[in-house]
Design a protein around this motif. Structure first.
Motif, PDB file in Angstrom:
ATOM      1  N   TYR A  50       0.820  -1.209   0.000  1.00 58.56           N
ATOM      2  CA  TYR A  50       0.000   0.000   0.000  1.00 58.56           C
ATOM      3  C   TYR A  50       0.857   1.263   0.000  1.00 58.56           C
ATOM      4  O   TYR A  50       0.473   2.281  -0.544  1.00 58.56           O
ATOM      5  CB  TYR A  50      -0.954  -0.030   1.195  1.00 58.56           C
ATOM      6  N   ASP A  51       2.038   1.192   0.625  1.00 57.50           N
ATOM      7  CA  ASP A  51       2.916   2.362   0.684  1.00 57.50           C
ATOM      8  C   ASP A  51       3.843   2.484  -0.531  1.00 57.50           C
ATOM      9  O   ASP A  51       4.692   3.368  -0.591  1.00 57.50           O
ATOM     10  CB  ASP A  51       3.735   2.366   1.979  1.00 57.50           C
ATOM     11  N   GLY A  52       3.717   1.574  -1.507  1.00 64.33           N
ATOM     12  CA  GLY A  52       4.499   1.661  -2.733  1.00 64.33           C
ATOM     13  C   GLY A  52       5.831   0.949  -2.707  1.00 64.33           C
ATOM     14  O   GLY A  52       6.588   1.035  -3.674  1.00 64.33           O
ATOM     15  N   THR A  53       6.142   0.231  -1.641  1.00 62.79           N
ATOM     16  CA  THR A  53       7.449  -0.417  -1.538  1.00 62.79           C
ATOM     17  C   THR A  53       7.444  -1.876  -1.983  1.00 62.79           C
ATOM     18  O   THR A  53       8.451  -2.559  -1.831  1.00 62.79           O
ATOM     19  CB  THR A  53       7.989  -0.331  -0.086  1.00 62.79           C
ATOM     20  N   GLY A  54       6.348  -2.348  -2.551  1.00 63.86           N
ATOM     21  CA  GLY A  54       6.263  -3.742  -2.989  1.00 63.86           C
ATOM     22  C   GLY A  54       6.810  -3.946  -4.385  1.00 63.86           C
ATOM     23  O   GLY A  54       7.506  -3.096  -4.942  1.00 63.86           O
ATOM     24  N   TYR A  55       6.468  -5.080  -4.950  1.00 64.51           N
ATOM     25  CA  TYR A  55       6.942  -5.430  -6.286  1.00 64.51           C
ATOM     26  C   TYR A  55       5.829  -6.112  -7.053  1.00 64.51           C
ATOM     27  O   TYR A  55       4.872  -6.557  -6.443  1.00 64.51           O
ATOM     28  CB  TYR A  55       8.199  -6.314  -6.204  1.00 64.51           C
ATOM     29  N   PRO A  56       5.858  -6.153  -8.361  1.00 62.74           N
ATOM     30  CA  PRO A  56       6.980  -5.864  -9.246  1.00 62.74           C
ATOM     31  C   PRO A  56       7.056  -4.414  -9.722  1.00 62.74           C
ATOM     32  O   PRO A  56       8.077  -4.002 -10.263  1.00 62.74           O
ATOM     33  CB  PRO A  56       6.716  -6.779 -10.451  1.00 62.74           C
ATOM     34  N   ALA A  57       6.001  -3.610  -9.547  1.00 63.01           N
ATOM     35  CA  ALA A  57       5.987  -2.276 -10.151  1.00 63.01           C
ATOM     36  C   ALA A  57       6.049  -1.132  -9.152  1.00 63.01           C
ATOM     37  O   ALA A  57       6.083   0.022  -9.552  1.00 63.01           O
ATOM     38  CB  ALA A  57       4.734  -2.119 -11.022  1.00 63.01           C
ATOM     39  N   GLY A  58       6.063  -1.418  -7.867  1.00 61.27           N
ATOM     40  CA  GLY A  58       6.092  -0.352  -6.868  1.00 61.27           C
ATOM     41  C   GLY A  58       4.815   0.470  -6.841  1.00 61.27           C
ATOM     42  O   GLY A  58       4.843   1.651  -6.489  1.00 61.27           O
ATOM     43  N   ILE A  98      -1.435  -8.639  13.285  1.00 60.64           N
ATOM     44  CA  ILE A  98      -0.364  -8.284  12.350  1.00 60.64           C
ATOM     45  C   ILE A  98      -0.943  -7.540  11.149  1.00 60.64           C
ATOM     46  O   ILE A  98      -0.424  -6.499  10.730  1.00 60.64           O
ATOM     47  CB  ILE A  98       0.415  -9.534  11.901  1.00 60.64           C
ATOM     48  N   LEU A  99      -2.032  -8.056  10.596  1.00 65.26           N
ATOM     49  CA  LEU A  99      -2.666  -7.390   9.458  1.00 65.26           C
ATOM     50  C   LEU A  99      -3.117  -5.984   9.832  1.00 65.26           C
ATOM     51  O   LEU A  99      -2.915  -5.028   9.074  1.00 65.26           O
ATOM     52  CB  LEU A  99      -3.846  -8.208   8.936  1.00 65.26           C
ATOM     53  N   LEU A 100      -3.720  -5.849  11.016  1.00 63.45           N
ATOM     54  CA  LEU A 100      -4.165  -4.527  11.459  1.00 63.45           C
ATOM     55  C   LEU A 100      -2.986  -3.570  11.641  1.00 63.45           C
ATOM     56  O   LEU A 100      -3.059  -2.399  11.278  1.00 63.45           O
ATOM     57  CB  LEU A 100      -4.964  -4.647  12.764  1.00 63.45           C
ATOM     58  N   GLN A 101      -1.917  -4.074  12.196  1.00 59.22           N
ATOM     59  CA  GLN A 101      -0.735  -3.240  12.412  1.00 59.22           C
ATOM     60  C   GLN A 101      -0.115  -2.791  11.094  1.00 59.22           C
ATOM     61  O   GLN A 101       0.446  -1.704  10.998  1.00 59.22           O
ATOM     62  CB  GLN A 101       0.298  -4.012  13.234  1.00 59.22           C
ATOM     63  N   ASP A 102      -0.229  -3.632  10.066  1.00 62.31           N
ATOM     64  CA  ASP A 102       0.412  -3.332   8.785  1.00 62.31           C
ATOM     65  C   ASP A 102      -0.523  -2.651   7.783  1.00 62.31           C
ATOM     66  O   ASP A 102      -0.189  -2.540   6.599  1.00 62.31           O
ATOM     67  CB  ASP A 102       1.009  -4.607   8.190  1.00 62.31           C
ATOM     68  N   ARG A 103      -1.680  -2.169   8.281  1.00 62.82           N
ATOM     69  CA  ARG A 103      -2.547  -1.339   7.434  1.00 62.82           C
ATOM     70  C   ARG A 103      -1.781  -0.073   7.082  1.00 62.82           C
ATOM     71  O   ARG A 103      -0.933   0.374   7.839  1.00 62.82           O
ATOM     72  CB  ARG A 103      -3.817  -0.920   8.192  1.00 62.82           C
ATOM     73  N   TYR A 104      -2.084   0.493   5.991  1.00 65.74           N
ATOM     74  CA  TYR A 104      -1.486   1.723   5.461  1.00 65.74           C
ATOM     75  C   TYR A 104      -0.071   1.518   4.939  1.00 65.74           C
ATOM     76  O   TYR A 104       0.353   2.249   4.067  1.00 65.74           O
ATOM     77  CB  TYR A 104      -1.480   2.859   6.493  1.00 65.74           C
ATOM     78  N   THR A 105       0.686   0.572   5.456  1.00 66.16           N
ATOM     79  CA  THR A 105       2.022   0.321   4.921  1.00 66.16           C
ATOM     80  C   THR A 105       1.982  -0.822   3.919  1.00 66.16           C
ATOM     81  O   THR A 105       2.338  -0.646   2.762  1.00 66.16           O
ATOM     82  CB  THR A 105       3.047   0.021   6.032  1.00 66.16           C
ATOM     83  N   HIS A 106       1.545  -1.979   4.368  1.00 62.83           N
ATOM     84  CA  HIS A 106       1.503  -3.145   3.494  1.00 62.83           C
ATOM     85  C   HIS A 106       0.152  -3.328   2.809  1.00 62.83           C
ATOM     86  O   HIS A 106       0.092  -3.788   1.679  1.00 62.83           O
ATOM     87  CB  HIS A 106       1.814  -4.414   4.293  1.00 62.83           C
ATOM     88  N   PHE A 107      -0.915  -3.016   3.513  1.00 56.78           N
ATOM     89  CA  PHE A 107      -2.250  -3.393   3.049  1.00 56.78           C
ATOM     90  C   PHE A 107      -3.215  -2.218   3.033  1.00 56.78           C
ATOM     91  O   PHE A 107      -3.093  -1.286   3.821  1.00 56.78           O
ATOM     92  CB  PHE A 107      -2.831  -4.480   3.963  1.00 56.78           C
ATOM     93  N   ALA A 159       5.388  -8.944  11.456  1.00 55.81           N
ATOM     94  CA  ALA A 159       5.277 -10.208  10.727  1.00 55.81           C
ATOM     95  C   ALA A 159       6.510 -11.067  10.887  1.00 55.81           C
ATOM     96  O   ALA A 159       6.450 -12.284  10.759  1.00 55.81           O
ATOM     97  CB  ALA A 159       5.020  -9.954   9.250  1.00 55.81           C
ATOM     98  N   ALA A 160       7.656 -10.456  11.154  1.00 56.56           N
ATOM     99  CA  ALA A 160       8.894 -11.200  11.245  1.00 56.56           C
ATOM    100  C   ALA A 160       9.076 -11.878  12.589  1.00 56.56           C
ATOM    101  O   ALA A 160       9.888 -12.764  12.743  1.00 56.56           O
ATOM    102  CB  ALA A 160      10.081 -10.278  10.982  1.00 56.56           C
ATOM    103  N   GLY A 161       8.326 -11.461  13.566  1.00 51.56           N
ATOM    104  CA  GLY A 161       8.460 -12.076  14.881  1.00 51.56           C
ATOM    105  C   GLY A 161       9.293 -11.209  15.803  1.00 51.56           C
ATOM    106  O   GLY A 161       9.821 -10.169  15.416  1.00 51.56           O
ATOM    107  N   PRO A 162       9.436 -11.643  17.044  1.00 54.60           N
ATOM    108  CA  PRO A 162      10.075 -10.815  18.060  1.00 54.60           C
ATOM    109  C   PRO A 162      11.569 -10.615  17.881  1.00 54.60           C
ATOM    110  O   PRO A 162      12.126  -9.681  18.424  1.00 54.60           O
ATOM    111  CB  PRO A 162       9.786 -11.569  19.358  1.00 54.60           C
ATOM    112  N   ASP A 163      12.229 -11.468  17.113  1.00 55.45           N
ATOM    113  CA  ASP A 163      13.683 -11.363  16.991  1.00 55.45           C
ATOM    114  C   ASP A 163      14.147 -10.556  15.783  1.00 55.45           C
ATOM    115  O   ASP A 163      15.322 -10.425  15.536  1.00 55.45           O
ATOM    116  CB  ASP A 163      14.306 -12.766  16.895  1.00 55.45           C
TER     117      ASP A 163
END
Length: 164
Positions: A50-58, A98-107, A159-163
């Motif tokens: 959602y923030d444009g940092t994905g792929y393949p076209a950004g 996790i999905l809720l936390q990643d709203r606006y950035t990922h989703f 999403a990556a976990g605590p570490d």
């Protein structure tokens, strides 16, 4: 390649390049099947963020095809609630957080809200097929199976976990 998908550690640059090709490979698999023509853009862009940092076209925000935004959420949910060779499946409520936390950035935030509402209202029952236990000897804090949840070789943030 299966060896990359099942790799228990961080992916190198060449392996990441191969993973980033999978949306285009999916479109190639659909080929010229007429009734699947409308889903080609969704397959191609389901790892856009959602923030444009994905792929393949950004692509960002509503420039990401609507169906691709839906598939991205469902794909992440499936990934996180499935056992992997290097970690057990996460619980439904943890995954929803996790999905809720990643709203606006990922989703797309509105689609995440709708998805979470439906799962909380109607519940979610995992597939009846028993999943193999993770290999306890493998120690990684990444989830490279769903690259929509991070960049550079695996998930980042919640999403990556605590570490991570």
């Amino acid at each position: 390649p299966t060896r990359i998908i099942q790799k228990p550690g961080r992916l190198d640059d060449t392996e990441m390049d191969a993973i980033r090709l999978h949306p285009a490979r999916g479109v190639e698999l659909i080929g010229n099947i007429p009734f699947l023509e409308e889903v080609k853009s969704a397959v191609l862009h389901h790892h856009e963020k959602y923030d444009g940092t994905g792929y393949p076209a950004g692509l960002a925000g509503e420039n990401i095809p609507y169906f691709a935004r839906i598939i991205g959420i469902v794909d992440a949910f499936d990934c996180l609630t499935s056992t992997r060779s290097y970690r057990p499946a996460r619980g439904v409520e943890e995954t929803l957080q996790i999905l809720l936390q990643d709203r606006y950035t990922h989703f797309d935030p509105q689609l995440v809200d709708a998805f979470v509402e439906v799962i909380r209202k109607d519940g979610w029952k995992a597939a009846a097929e028993e999943q193999p236990a993770p290999d306890g000897s493998v120690q990684v804090a990444i989830d490279h199976d769903d690259l929509s949840l991070g960049s550079g070789g695996g998930a980042s943030g919640s999403a990556a976990g605590p570490d991570a």
